[in-house]
Design an enzyme around this catalytic site. Structure first.
Site, PDB file in Angstrom:
ATOM      1  CB  SER B 157      -0.914  -0.074   1.223  1.00 59.15           C
ATOM      2  OG  SER B 157      -1.931   0.858   1.172  1.00 59.15           O
ATOM      3  NE  ARG B 227      -8.637   1.335  11.447  1.00 63.37           N
ATOM      4  CZ  ARG B 227      -7.522   0.903  10.926  1.00 63.37           C
ATOM      5  NH1 ARG B 227      -6.915   1.604   9.978  1.00 63.37           N
ATOM      6  NH2 ARG B 227      -6.971  -0.221  11.315  1.00 63.37           N
ATOM      7  CG  ASP B 324      -6.574  -3.950  -3.024  1.00 65.90           C
ATOM      8  OD1 ASP B 324      -7.344  -2.987  -2.797  1.00 65.90           O
ATOM      9  OD2 ASP B 324      -5.351  -3.914  -2.783  1.00 65.90           O
ATOM     10  CG  HIS B 357      -5.719  -2.326   0.448  1.00 61.69           C
ATOM     11  ND1 HIS B 357      -4.805  -2.403  -0.575  1.00 61.69           N
ATOM     12  CD2 HIS B 357      -5.162  -1.491   1.371  1.00 61.69           C
ATOM     13  CE1 HIS B 357      -3.745  -1.643  -0.296  1.00 61.69           C
ATOM     14  NE2 HIS B 357      -3.940  -1.095   0.888  1.00 61.69           N
ATOM     15  CG  ASP B 358      -7.515  -4.875   5.642  1.00 64.81           C
ATOM     16  OD1 ASP B 358      -6.867  -3.866   5.294  1.00 64.81           O
ATOM     17  OD2 ASP B 358      -8.305  -4.870   6.598  1.00 64.81           O
TER      18      ASP B 358
END
Lengths: 386, 386
Positions: B157, B227, B324, B357-358
């Site tokens: 990232s 968040r 992602d 993405h994680d």
């Protein structure tokens, strides 16, 4: 109203407000001691009362679906690209009814209305809503207008959910159900985005637990944020990229000149958020998104949509858009599968578009064409009946 | 530290803080009169000083990439799945360095540090940062540690952007550049989500224009919202669906029982937001997202990434993940195309994953395998040199 708007526009329109005197019981069990609905109509109801089309609105929509309210109006109603003389929902043929739903903020009874029990505005105390509440009030409006059977009920997004609910609750009262960019239920991601929107509103100290009007203020920042999230997710990555890319609105990329740098997408979003937050009611936004989250067509049918659709009597037309990632084509396809398994007549088209979810409101030649073709079929079925 | 963590864990680790005495000029032109970097190391530096791996962190990461800080620690460092004895970044072979970047909030100089010019915390006055600032400070850390050439620089990232910048700024100082779930620049949609996050923080009245510490408060709601947006967008629709679906945490779907109904996804997001907002600094979040927005690998090369990569001397390894959608495989593919056109050695793999993405932080057999295979190659190239 632009001077060149006349030919394919319904022109000047005037909203009508009707007060229903009787008690209205909501799905949550609470009762509205009477309620207002504001609506508009376009075109003429035929003598058989068989050419009526009901338009159901989405999250931030209202009764003003087509035409202009005054000569100074710069923008027409929200579905004006598809309602008007010669347009897919052709007002030379159809009698079109569009209303503001209960819980909204455009004139129908909602959080900004006076709660007759207290003499104060409802605010946060306005009861929770389900899609079925809207459908029930729309049925009462149908009775008022003397429309036993709608030629079609049309809705996009949250509006599509209302059209679907109609087909289950009042199967004999509609001939066609037009479901655009919608779904049988929201995904966890959708609920998550709605939760962020609500949280943004509720975290705004000006929200005052929903009683901001009594405090003579508005949770503008929170509502603006909610709208920004909505705006990003209702557009596609592609259209944001082609519309804004990485262009700057102010400042410079040059090293040492970071102060005041702003990407165009930032200022656009901030503008969108701010203008919305002055025009929409925060409590309405919360109630509408909750109704969205709760809608689950097949829940009462053991989560079997085929069983849910069993009683439906109308024909269905579903439309989805390739880059719509909040109400993706997959969601429409699931619905189409269930309808086919339930042996219903269903026409489905997936429209190529770069515009994401918002595509359902915007001009698109192919969408225009298939929508018009389907509405032609609706019109022919009316004529055959005579 | 779990008792069964020993075999494949680097075990207990202790962060080291180094104070650099000299002035450090940032890309924005402002000067830090000395600065701290906090870092951790795992494994042993070999006598040729040729087996060092630099780990660059992403938005909310820090120097604690692997192992545990104490026996009470329940969770290991953020990249522990991939750093340790026998893991892809094998600490039996490599000397691994992970640091907290300038502007962060885990011990390196950042908005919470004292501004020596005023004797007060920097807060909102902390200068704007670019990825190149981090890379420059990482180069100073390399000098401190006596590492002339990194065997590999690894980042996911925002960390991948640092690895990429290294390959252009210090081409002779790295042999391999490992770029995971990253991009040569953000899309308008990415910038838009970051803008919502910043706006959420800045709209929180407890933000006090960034000087919340002086007011003895924290913009918790704003940071929690930021968040939450990040969390939704760093996961895939699919994983949210399979993890939470439409399950309720409390209340009931039954009509008339709407009060207190909460979907699991709602409570999960709220929990994530709240715990993050107690642990991370809002000004750091703003500075980090700005650096993300500004990063544009090819901007100074006439927007031609092929020209940008011309000077790079290292080999590249790029990884992307199918679901992602914030750093999509397309973004990695663009980079791969440019690297190939610039005649660089590039290995690329797109990993099947449902985790969005994680995924770059989480266990995945195929990812593990190809990552280990590439790091084997890195290790062999070290041995050949001797």
């Amino acid at each position: 109203m632009p001077t060149d708007a006349n030919e394919q526009s319904v022109g000047l329109v005037t909203p009508i407000t009707h007060h229903f005197e009787h008690d209205f019981e909501l799905a949550c069990g609470k009762i509205l001691a009477g309620y207002d609905l504001v609506y508009e109509t376009y075109g003429e109801l035929n003598s058989e009362r068989s050419n009526a089309i009901l338009i159901c609105h989405a999250l931030s929509g209202n009764h003003h679906a087509a035409g202009f309210h005054s000569f100074d109006d710069k923008r027409p109603g929200w579905f004006d690209h598809y309602i008007g003389p010669g347009k897919p929902i052709d007002t030379n043929r159809f009698f079109v009814v569009a209303l503001n739903n209960i819980g909204g903020c455009s004139g129908s009874t909602g959080p900004q209305s006076i709660n007759p029990a207290t003499g104060k505005r409802w605010g946060a105390d306005f009861p929770g809503l389900r899609v079925r509440d809207w459908v029930k009030s729309q049925a009462e409006l149908s009775d008022l207008l003397g429309i036993d059977v709608w030629a079609a009920i049309v809705g996009g997004s949250l509006g599509g959910m209302q059209a679907l609910r109609w087909s289950l609750e009042y199967p004999e009262r509609l001939k066609h159900c037009v479901v655009i960019a919608s779904a049988m239920k929201l995904s966890a991601q959708n609920i998550a985005f709605n939760e962020v929107a609500r949280k943004a509103i509720m975290s705004d100290p000006a929200f005052h637990d929903g009683n901001y009007l009594e405090h003579d203020t508005l949770p503008r920042d929170g509502l603006a944020l909610a709208r920004m999230v909505g705006h990003i997710t209702y557009l596609s990555d592609e259209v944001l990229g082609s519309k804004f890319g990485r262009e700057l609105r102010s400042g410079s990329f040059k090293m040492g000149q970071d102060e005041g740098v702003e990407f165009q997408i930032q200022s656009y979003l901030n503008y969108q958020g701010e203008s919305f937050s002055g025009a929409f009611d925060a409590n309405s936004y919360i109630r509408m998104t909750q109704a969205l989250d709760f809608f689950d067509l097949a829940r009462e049918y053991d989560n079997d949509p085929v069983a849910a659709f069993e009683n439906a009597q109308c024909d269905f037309f579903a439309v989805s858009f390739t880059t719509d990632w909040r109400f993706s084509p997959e969601r429409s396809q699931e619905m189409v599968q269930a309808l086919m398994a339930a042996q219903k007549k269903i026409s489905y088209v997936e429209i190529e578009s770069k515009l994401g979810h918002d595509a359902f409101l915007l001009p698109n030649a192919r969408y225009q064409e298939v929508f018009a073709a389907y509405m032609n079929r609706v019109h022919k079925s009316i004529k055959r009946k005579r």
